[in-house]
Design a protein around this motif. Structure first.
Motif, PDB file in Angstrom:
ATOM      1  N   ILE A  51      27.063  87.078 -23.921  1.00 43.30           N
ATOM      2  CA  ILE A  51      27.060  87.685 -25.251  1.00 43.30           C
ATOM      3  C   ILE A  51      26.976  86.554 -26.273  1.00 43.30           C
ATOM      4  O   ILE A  51      27.839  85.683 -26.316  1.00 43.30           O
ATOM      5  N   PRO A  52      25.918  86.545 -27.084  1.00 46.24           N
ATOM      6  CA  PRO A  52      25.772  85.466 -28.069  1.00 46.24           C
ATOM      7  C   PRO A  52      26.855  85.554 -29.142  1.00 46.24           C
ATOM      8  O   PRO A  52      27.167  86.636 -29.630  1.00 46.24           O
ATOM      9  N   GLN A  53      27.432  84.424 -29.489  1.00 47.53           N
ATOM     10  CA  GLN A  53      28.460  84.395 -30.526  1.00 47.53           C
ATOM     11  C   GLN A  53      27.799  84.289 -31.885  1.00 47.53           C
ATOM     12  O   GLN A  53      26.905  83.484 -32.086  1.00 47.53           O
ATOM     13  N   GLY A  54      28.214  85.154 -32.801  1.00 48.87           N
ATOM     14  CA  GLY A  54      27.724  85.081 -34.167  1.00 48.87           C
ATOM     15  C   GLY A  54      26.382  85.747 -34.394  1.00 48.87           C
ATOM     16  O   GLY A  54      25.816  85.626 -35.468  1.00 48.87           O
ATOM     17  N   SER A  55      25.842  86.420 -33.379  1.00 42.12           N
ATOM     18  CA  SER A  55      24.574  87.121 -33.560  1.00 42.12           C
ATOM     19  C   SER A  55      24.530  88.318 -32.619  1.00 42.12           C
ATOM     20  O   SER A  55      25.343  88.435 -31.716  1.00 42.12           O
ATOM     21  N   SER A  56      23.581  89.195 -32.843  1.00 41.33           N
ATOM     22  CA  SER A  56      23.423  90.390 -32.022  1.00 41.33           C
ATOM     23  C   SER A  56      22.093  90.345 -31.297  1.00 41.33           C
ATOM     24  O   SER A  56      21.135  89.739 -31.768  1.00 41.33           O
TER      25      SER A  56
ATOM     26  N   LYS B  34      21.630 102.206 -29.130  1.00 39.07           N
ATOM     27  CA  LYS B  34      21.742 103.632 -29.439  1.00 39.07           C
ATOM     28  C   LYS B  34      22.175 103.781 -30.892  1.00 39.07           C
ATOM     29  O   LYS B  34      22.742 102.856 -31.487  1.00 39.07           O
ATOM     30  N   SER B  35      21.933 104.947 -31.461  1.00 44.31           N
ATOM     31  CA  SER B  35      22.317 105.222 -32.833  1.00 44.31           C
ATOM     32  C   SER B  35      23.818 104.972 -33.016  1.00 44.31           C
ATOM     33  O   SER B  35      24.628 105.473 -32.245  1.00 44.31           O
ATOM     34  N   GLY B  36      24.166 104.191 -34.007  1.00 38.98           N
ATOM     35  CA  GLY B  36      25.561 103.885 -34.290  1.00 38.98           C
ATOM     36  C   GLY B  36      26.062 102.615 -33.618  1.00 38.98           C
ATOM     37  O   GLY B  36      27.141 102.137 -33.928  1.00 38.98           O
ATOM     38  N   ASP B  37      25.301 102.057 -32.678  1.00 43.22           N
ATOM     39  CA  ASP B  37      25.679 100.808 -32.015  1.00 43.22           C
ATOM     40  C   ASP B  37      24.933  99.647 -32.653  1.00 43.22           C
ATOM     41  O   ASP B  37      23.802  99.796 -33.113  1.00 43.22           O
ATOM     42  N   CYS B  38      25.549  98.482 -32.642  1.00 39.55           N
ATOM     43  CA  CYS B  38      24.938  97.336 -33.310  1.00 39.55           C
ATOM     44  C   CYS B  38      24.014  96.530 -32.414  1.00 39.55           C
ATOM     45  O   CYS B  38      23.168  95.795 -32.915  1.00 39.55           O
ATOM     46  N   CYS B  39      24.160  96.644 -31.090  1.00 43.06           N
ATOM     47  CA  CYS B  39      23.356  95.815 -30.204  1.00 43.06           C
ATOM     48  C   CYS B  39      23.286  96.428 -28.810  1.00 43.06           C
ATOM     49  O   CYS B  39      23.939  97.429 -28.529  1.00 43.06           O
ATOM     50  N   ILE B  40      22.524  95.802 -27.933  1.00 40.62           N
ATOM     51  CA  ILE B  40      22.368  96.326 -26.579  1.00 40.62           C
ATOM     52  C   ILE B  40      23.663  96.226 -25.774  1.00 40.62           C
ATOM     53  O   ILE B  40      23.887  97.019 -24.876  1.00 40.62           O
ATOM     54  N   PHE B  41      24.528  95.269 -26.106  1.00 36.51           N
ATOM     55  CA  PHE B  41      25.794  95.142 -25.389  1.00 36.51           C
ATOM     56  C   PHE B  41      26.695  96.347 -25.665  1.00 36.51           C
ATOM     57  O   PHE B  41      27.355  96.854 -24.765  1.00 36.51           O
TER      58      PHE B  41
ATOM     59  N   THR C 278      40.533  73.278 -27.502  1.00 38.16           N
ATOM     60  CA  THR C 278      39.390  73.910 -28.151  1.00 38.16           C
ATOM     61  C   THR C 278      38.359  74.397 -27.132  1.00 38.16           C
ATOM     62  O   THR C 278      37.160  74.330 -27.360  1.00 38.16           O
ATOM     63  N   ILE C 279      38.827  74.857 -25.972  1.00 38.58           N
ATOM     64  CA  ILE C 279      37.911  75.359 -24.954  1.00 38.58           C
ATOM     65  C   ILE C 279      37.313  76.678 -25.428  1.00 38.58           C
ATOM     66  O   ILE C 279      38.008  77.591 -25.839  1.00 38.58           O
ATOM     67  N   SER C 280      35.990  76.766 -25.381  1.00 37.91           N
ATOM     68  CA  SER C 280      35.286  77.974 -25.784  1.00 37.91           C
ATOM     69  C   SER C 280      35.086  78.859 -24.560  1.00 37.91           C
ATOM     70  O   SER C 280      34.619  78.402 -23.528  1.00 37.91           O
ATOM     71  N   LYS C 281      35.457  80.127 -24.683  1.00 38.49           N
ATOM     72  CA  LYS C 281      35.279  81.073 -23.591  1.00 38.49           C
ATOM     73  C   LYS C 281      34.002  81.865 -23.833  1.00 38.49           C
ATOM     74  O   LYS C 281      33.896  82.609 -24.792  1.00 38.49           O
ATOM     75  N   ASN C 282      33.034  81.693 -22.970  1.00 41.26           N
ATOM     76  CA  ASN C 282      31.801  82.461 -23.066  1.00 41.26           C
ATOM     77  C   ASN C 282      32.049  83.835 -22.461  1.00 41.26           C
ATOM     78  O   ASN C 282      32.583  83.946 -21.369  1.00 41.26           O
ATOM     79  N   GLN C 283      31.640  84.859 -23.183  1.00 41.90           N
ATOM     80  CA  GLN C 283      31.806  86.223 -22.720  1.00 41.90           C
ATOM     81  C   GLN C 283      30.508  86.693 -22.079  1.00 41.90           C
ATOM     82  O   GLN C 283      29.427  86.402 -22.568  1.00 41.90           O
ATOM     83  N   HIS C 284      30.636  87.419 -20.980  1.00 49.24           N
ATOM     84  CA  HIS C 284      29.480  87.956 -20.276  1.00 49.24           C
ATOM     85  C   HIS C 284      29.634  89.462 -20.135  1.00 49.24           C
ATOM     86  O   HIS C 284      30.745  89.976 -20.044  1.00 49.24           O
TER      87      HIS C 284
END
Length: 70
Positions: free
Chosen positions: A25-30, A46-53, A3-9
């Motif tokens: 990158i936060p999991q479960g939120s933007s 930007k328009s059409g994107d959900c978050c800064i990432f 059950t190792i969680s991989k944090n994404q950057h």
């Protein structure tokens, strides 16, 4: 069971000064706002994107979710 969680950057690059920072990158939120540490510009998705990432990152949040599901 493993059950190792991989944090994404992702590397966020400011379009104003080209300054960059590595953020987890936060999991479960933007993340909708980001202040550049170099020039203090506030970045919004930007328009059409959900978050800064998705707008300014080297890895967008949807790619992170797909990689975690694999």
């Amino acid at each position: 069971m493993n059950t190792i969680s991989k944090n994404q950057h992702s590397v966020i690059t400011c379009p104003n000064c080209q300054g960059h920072e590595i953020l987890e990158i936060p999991q479960g939120s933007s993340q909708h706002l980001y202040r550049c540490p170099s020039c203090s510009t506030i970045l919004k998705p930007k328009s059409g994107d959900c978050c800064i990432f998705c707008s300014f990152g080297s890895l967008d949040c949807s790619s992170s979710e797909q990689n975690l599901a694999a």
